[in-house]
Write a protein that holds these residues in place. Structure first.
Motif, PDB file in Angstrom:
ATOM      1  N   ASP A  21      15.803   3.153   3.355  1.00 46.12           N
ATOM      2  CA  ASP A  21      15.382   4.436   3.910  1.00 46.12           C
ATOM      3  C   ASP A  21      15.077   5.389   2.761  1.00 46.12           C
ATOM      4  O   ASP A  21      15.743   6.416   2.582  1.00 46.12           O
ATOM      5  CB  ASP A  21      16.464   5.008   4.831  1.00 46.12           C
ATOM      6  CG  ASP A  21      16.611   4.196   6.097  1.00 46.12           C
ATOM      7  OD1 ASP A  21      15.597   3.661   6.583  1.00 46.12           O
ATOM      8  OD2 ASP A  21      17.739   4.076   6.594  1.00 46.12           O
ATOM      9  N   ALA A  22      14.072   5.008   1.972  1.00 48.83           N
ATOM     10  CA  ALA A  22      13.626   5.798   0.825  1.00 48.83           C
ATOM     11  C   ALA A  22      12.154   5.471   0.606  1.00 48.83           C
ATOM     12  O   ALA A  22      11.713   4.362   0.916  1.00 48.83           O
ATOM     13  CB  ALA A  22      14.438   5.440  -0.417  1.00 48.83           C
ATOM     14  N   PRO A  23      11.377   6.422   0.077  1.00 46.72           N
ATOM     15  CA  PRO A  23       9.952   6.170  -0.139  1.00 46.72           C
ATOM     16  C   PRO A  23       9.707   5.125  -1.231  1.00 46.72           C
ATOM     17  O   PRO A  23      10.540   4.937  -2.129  1.00 46.72           O
ATOM     18  CB  PRO A  23       9.397   7.535  -0.552  1.00 46.72           C
ATOM     19  CG  PRO A  23      10.570   8.344  -0.969  1.00 46.72           C
ATOM     20  CD  PRO A  23      11.776   7.774  -0.297  1.00 46.72           C
ATOM     21  N   CYS A  24       8.546   4.467  -1.158  1.00 42.67           N
ATOM     22  CA  CYS A  24       8.184   3.417  -2.119  1.00 42.67           C
ATOM     23  C   CYS A  24       8.288   3.899  -3.557  1.00 42.67           C
ATOM     24  O   CYS A  24       8.802   3.179  -4.413  1.00 42.67           O
ATOM     25  CB  CYS A  24       6.754   2.930  -1.867  1.00 42.67           C
ATOM     26  SG  CYS A  24       6.566   1.832  -0.449  1.00 42.67           S
ATOM     27  N   ASP A  25       7.805   5.123  -3.833  1.00 39.35           N
ATOM     28  CA  ASP A  25       7.816   5.569  -5.222  1.00 39.35           C
ATOM     29  C   ASP A  25       9.240   5.687  -5.766  1.00 39.35           C
ATOM     30  O   ASP A  25       9.498   5.397  -6.930  1.00 39.35           O
ATOM     31  CB  ASP A  25       7.023   6.857  -5.417  1.00 39.35           C
ATOM     32  CG  ASP A  25       7.588   8.051  -4.662  1.00 39.35           C
ATOM     33  OD1 ASP A  25       8.244   7.870  -3.613  1.00 39.35           O
ATOM     34  OD2 ASP A  25       7.372   9.188  -5.126  1.00 39.35           O
ATOM     35  N   LEU A  26      10.192   6.070  -4.930  1.00 37.22           N
ATOM     36  CA  LEU A  26      11.577   6.183  -5.370  1.00 37.22           C
ATOM     37  C   LEU A  26      12.187   4.797  -5.631  1.00 37.22           C
ATOM     38  O   LEU A  26      12.873   4.586  -6.638  1.00 37.22           O
ATOM     39  CB  LEU A  26      12.403   6.945  -4.336  1.00 37.22           C
ATOM     40  CG  LEU A  26      13.859   7.199  -4.690  1.00 37.22           C
ATOM     41  CD1 LEU A  26      13.972   8.083  -5.932  1.00 37.22           C
ATOM     42  CD2 LEU A  26      14.563   7.865  -3.516  1.00 37.22           C
ATOM     43  N   THR A 110       7.431  -6.691  -4.336  1.00 35.56           N
ATOM     44  CA  THR A 110       6.444  -5.850  -3.654  1.00 35.56           C
ATOM     45  C   THR A 110       7.181  -4.792  -2.846  1.00 35.56           C
ATOM     46  O   THR A 110       8.269  -5.035  -2.326  1.00 35.56           O
ATOM     47  CB  THR A 110       5.511  -6.678  -2.745  1.00 35.56           C
ATOM     48  OG1 THR A 110       6.296  -7.390  -1.799  1.00 35.56           O
ATOM     49  CG2 THR A 110       4.668  -7.640  -3.563  1.00 35.56           C
ATOM     50  N   PHE A 111       6.567  -3.625  -2.781  1.00 35.69           N
ATOM     51  CA  PHE A 111       7.123  -2.474  -2.078  1.00 35.69           C
ATOM     52  C   PHE A 111       6.083  -2.034  -1.060  1.00 35.69           C
ATOM     53  O   PHE A 111       4.944  -1.755  -1.425  1.00 35.69           O
ATOM     54  CB  PHE A 111       7.397  -1.335  -3.073  1.00 35.69           C
ATOM     55  CG  PHE A 111       8.218  -1.747  -4.260  1.00 35.69           C
ATOM     56  CD1 PHE A 111       9.594  -1.603  -4.257  1.00 35.69           C
ATOM     57  CD2 PHE A 111       7.621  -2.289  -5.395  1.00 35.69           C
ATOM     58  CE1 PHE A 111      10.359  -1.985  -5.351  1.00 35.69           C
ATOM     59  CE2 PHE A 111       8.372  -2.667  -6.495  1.00 35.69           C
ATOM     60  CZ  PHE A 111       9.742  -2.517  -6.472  1.00 35.69           C
ATOM     61  N   ARG A 112       6.473  -1.980   0.213  1.00 34.77           N
ATOM     62  CA  ARG A 112       5.540  -1.633   1.286  1.00 34.77           C
ATOM     63  C   ARG A 112       6.171  -0.572   2.171  1.00 34.77           C
ATOM     64  O   ARG A 112       7.336  -0.702   2.562  1.00 34.77           O
ATOM     65  CB  ARG A 112       5.234  -2.894   2.099  1.00 34.77           C
ATOM     66  CG  ARG A 112       4.225  -2.715   3.201  1.00 34.77           C
ATOM     67  CD  ARG A 112       3.941  -4.033   3.906  1.00 34.77           C
ATOM     68  NE  ARG A 112       5.071  -4.562   4.655  1.00 34.77           N
ATOM     69  CZ  ARG A 112       5.414  -4.187   5.889  1.00 34.77           C
ATOM     70  NH1 ARG A 112       4.710  -3.262   6.518  1.00 34.77           N
ATOM     71  NH2 ARG A 112       6.446  -4.733   6.504  1.00 34.77           N
ATOM     72  N   GLU A 113       5.390   0.474   2.466  1.00 30.31           N
ATOM     73  CA  GLU A 113       5.885   1.500   3.388  1.00 30.31           C
ATOM     74  C   GLU A 113       6.164   0.869   4.737  1.00 30.31           C
ATOM     75  O   GLU A 113       5.369   0.070   5.229  1.00 30.31           O
ATOM     76  CB  GLU A 113       4.874   2.631   3.519  1.00 30.31           C
ATOM     77  CG  GLU A 113       4.761   3.462   2.255  1.00 30.31           C
ATOM     78  CD  GLU A 113       3.815   4.636   2.410  1.00 30.31           C
ATOM     79  OE1 GLU A 113       3.632   5.126   3.543  1.00 30.31           O
ATOM     80  OE2 GLU A 113       3.255   5.049   1.389  1.00 30.31           O
TER      81      GLU A 113
END
Length: 161
Positions: A21-26, A110-113
């Motif tokens: 529960d945190a944004p991809c950039d973080l 990989t990081f996906r919203e």
């Protein structure tokens, strides 16, 4: 001809999927900022001390994971791909007491919203043995639990693919 930096044997891949529960950039920065990485990387009870972190293609990384008993475990490699905030690819090899390195593996993250947070897929490829894969699964799973605490979220998981 095979390329150890990009070719994988899927039978020896470790895949872990987590949702934060945190944004991809973080979440991405938690992997690429040396101060952040030192706060969560390593199994429970271990301390991470960074020696080098150059998060750009061709850059190097090197760190020491210090066990509760003080034993040092050095690891390093190089970044192959860095695409903020969606993808990281780097090599991973342990420095052995003999002065040599363990067989090199490749880590792709990989990081996906996803639903207001981030779905992170971690894949480590190229293990030489099932026991090496199992050991890394335990260590990375604990590291990802610590990452969730660092981010101040409860990750959904563990999900193993």
């Amino acid at each position: 001809m095979t390329n150890p930096e990009t070719d994988t044997d899927n039978t020896r891949d470790l895949v872990l999927v987590r949702r934060f529960d945190a944004p991809c950039d973080l979440v991405f920065r938690a992997w690429t900022d040396p101060k952040a990485l030192a706060q969560w990387c390593g199994p429970h009870g271990f301390k991470a001390v960074g020696d080098q972190l150059e998060a750009w293609p061709g850059g190097r990384h090197r760190a020491c994971l210090i066990a509760p008993d003080g034993e040092e475990h050095w690891v390093g490699g190089k970044y192959l791909e860095v695409e903020p905030p969606h993808r990281l690819v780097f090599t991973h090899a342990w420095e052995l007491a003999t002065g040599e390195n363990s067989p090199e593996t490749v880590v792709t993250i990989t990081f996906r919203e996803s639903a207001g947070g981030t779905e992170m897929t971690f894949r480590q490829s190229g293990f030489g043995s099932a026991s090496s894969l199992e050991g890394h699964e335990a260590g990375w799973s604990q590291s990802l639990e610590r990452l969730s605490v660092f981010l101040g979220t409860e990750s959904e998981g563990p999900n193993h693919v």
